[in-house]
Design an enzyme around this catalytic site. Structure first.
Site, PDB file in Angstrom:
ATOM      1  N   CYS A  26      -2.597   8.430   3.236  1.00 56.72           N
ATOM      2  CA  CYS A  26      -2.458   8.058   1.800  1.00 56.72           C
ATOM      3  C   CYS A  26      -3.434   8.269   0.898  1.00 56.72           C
ATOM      4  CB  CYS A  26      -1.806   6.597   1.638  1.00 56.72           C
ATOM      5  SG  CYS A  26      -3.160   5.561   2.543  1.00 56.72           S
ATOM      6  N   GLU A  56       1.018  -1.338  -0.102  1.00 59.83           N
ATOM      7  CA  GLU A  56      -0.125  -0.041  -0.014  1.00 59.83           C
ATOM      8  C   GLU A  56       0.988   1.272   0.000  1.00 59.83           C
ATOM      9  OE1 GLU A  56      -1.524   2.997   0.942  1.00 59.83           O
ATOM     10  OE2 GLU A  56      -1.732   2.463   2.767  1.00 59.83           O
TER      11      GLU A  56
END
Length: 469
Positions: free
Chosen positions: A277, A243
């Protein structure tokens, strides 16, 4: 740190400081390559411990850990605030999410299974029956970042434990304290101590020893794209779940509810000081409403109180360090030198970087193409939805994208065309629940997290065929 069932202290340590006060909070051992290799060896030797427990036993450990954290929620929240500079409200929210992640992992442990195989779908399979079950890969290496130091660790440990894997955890060198406390709670809840190894120190020095071997069967990494590329280049034949950094857009159509869009995008942009993020970074606003939206967005941004993260009234705390804050300011200053305009913000006070809104940023500027990881939002006008979607889909990858509109057909058209792992309709990009599939599209990631989906990544099918004579 924890190696082969023993908590280990060392003379060589790393200081963990409070980003807001600059005070020393604690020290953690600075692991050596030798320590890392010991952890790898221990994980391999003890990889069958959790696999031999029943699903119910693994679920009970996770449920008990969740209950223990509920009783200590404020302690965990304060720890998050101290090591990251998040606000106390954000610390409590993250701790609550960690509890939910562990409970979801427990639930999945009880229901995670395989399927029957229709061998008789071919003539050669007559009088044969069978099924497959999912077995743990063996040893999982989990590398976690500073920005969600508790829940992102839970998102790796919870599914790994639920599926019966041995784990080596390498938490962030800047914010490892919440992770260490979570590991202590898991062991208190009954997790066999040798099924978990925890290494603290510099990722640059430890990652090579942890990654470049034939024992690790999966690397679950959350962090920057550059580091992800380095890991992938040296990992060998191993399953990867990454990720990485994303740079998603929010598209505001002329028929959108502007007040709601402003409210949600402001929150999504400045929560956790933008160190997220899926933070709102680029907002593409139809030209017919651009000025109205920009005025309201700036007015709402002015209302954000930022400063001491321990204060209940503070809405935005610090970045992880003064260095990080100054790096964001340098990128913004470079954009200003090329013609960008600051509508509000761009001031630094140690690790505090003010909520910042920009316009006039070139589509080729670094800020437009990369994840900023700070409290900075760029507003762009657009005339045609196709251009907005093409700009959003520019190379670089995204985790989430969003569109605000009252036209359901327009919304689903955008859903089909935007290249992201999730498209949010009338919600900002930073929305997430812990049960959903989560990961990046393009260079923003590999695989999916979210408890059920992580468990699928951390296991592999093993089949049996029975011939009925």
């Amino acid at each position: 740190m924890l190696i082969n069932g023993m908590w280990i202290s060392k003379d060589n340590t790393t200081d963990i400081t409070n980003p807001y006060t600059g005070e020393l909070i604690d020290t953690v051992p600075y692991a050596s390559t030798k320590d890392a290799l010991k952890a790898v060896s221990s994980a391999w030797t003890n990889k069958h411990i959790l696999a031999c427990l029943t699903a119910q036993e693994r679920a009970d450990i996770l449920d008990k850990a969740a209950l223990l954290i509920i009783k200590r929620l404020e302690d965990f929240a304060q720890r998050i605030v101290a090591e990251t500079g998040k606000t106390i409200e954000e610390g409590r929210k993250e701790t609550s999410r960690c509890i939910n992640t562990l409970q979801l992992s427990a639930s999945q442990a009880r229901s995670f299974n395989g399927e029957s195989i229709p061998f008789d779908s071919m003539s050669s399979g007559k009088n044969k029956i069978g099924f497959y079950k999912r077995e743990p890969l063996g040893v999982i290496l989990a590398i976690t970042p500073f920005n969600d130091p508790l829940n992102l660790v839970a998102h790796k440990l919870g599914p790994a434990i639920a599926s019966g894997n041995s784990v080596i955890l390498k938490p962030s060198g800047m914010a490892p304290l919440s992770a260490l406390r979570l590991c202590e709670v898991l062991i208190e809840a009954g997790l066999p101590i040798k099924s978990l190894n925890v290494i603290t120190g510099s990722g640059r020095e430890l990652n090579k020893a942890l990654i470049n071997n034939d024992i690790i069967r999966m690397i679950s990494f959350t962090g920057g794209t550059a580091t992800g590329k380095k890991i992938a280049a040296t990992a060998g034949i191993v399953r990867l779940s990454f990720e990485l950094g994303g740079c998603g857009s929010c598209i505001i159509m002329p028929d959108a509810n502007i007040n709601q869009a402003v409210k949600k995008c402001v929150k999504g942009a400045f929560s956790a000081a933008g160190e997220n993020c899926i933070s709102v970074q680029k907002i593409l606003v139809h030209r017919s409403i651009f000025n109205e939206f920009a005025d309201k967005f700036v007015a709402s941004t002015k209302l954000i109180t930022y400063g001491d993260p321990r204060c209940e009234k503070t809405m935005m705390g610090t970045m992880i360090s003064e260095k990080a804050a100054k790096q964001v300011q340098r990128h913004v200053d470079n954009a200003i030198n090329k013609g960008a305009k600051v509508l509000i913000g761009n001031t630094v006070n140690k690790a505090l970087y003010s909520p910042t809104v920009l316009t006039g940023v070139s589509e080729d500027d670094w800020l437009s193409k990369h994840e900023i990881f700070g409290p900075v939002v760029i507003l762009y006008p657009f005339d045609d939805i196709k251009n907005a979607i093409d700009f959003s889909n520019a190379p670089g990858g995204a985790i989430h994208m969003a569109i605000f509109t009252s036209d359901i057909n327009q919304a689903f058209s955008a859903f089909n065309k935007l290249e992201a792992s999730m498209v949010l309709i009338n919600e900002s990009t930073d929305f997430r629940i812990d049960a959903m599939p989560f990961g990046g599209a393009g260079t923003a990631g590999l695989g999916r997290e979210g408890v059920k989906f992580s468990m699928e990544e951390m296991t592999e099918p093993k089949a049996v065929c029975i011939s009925l004579i």
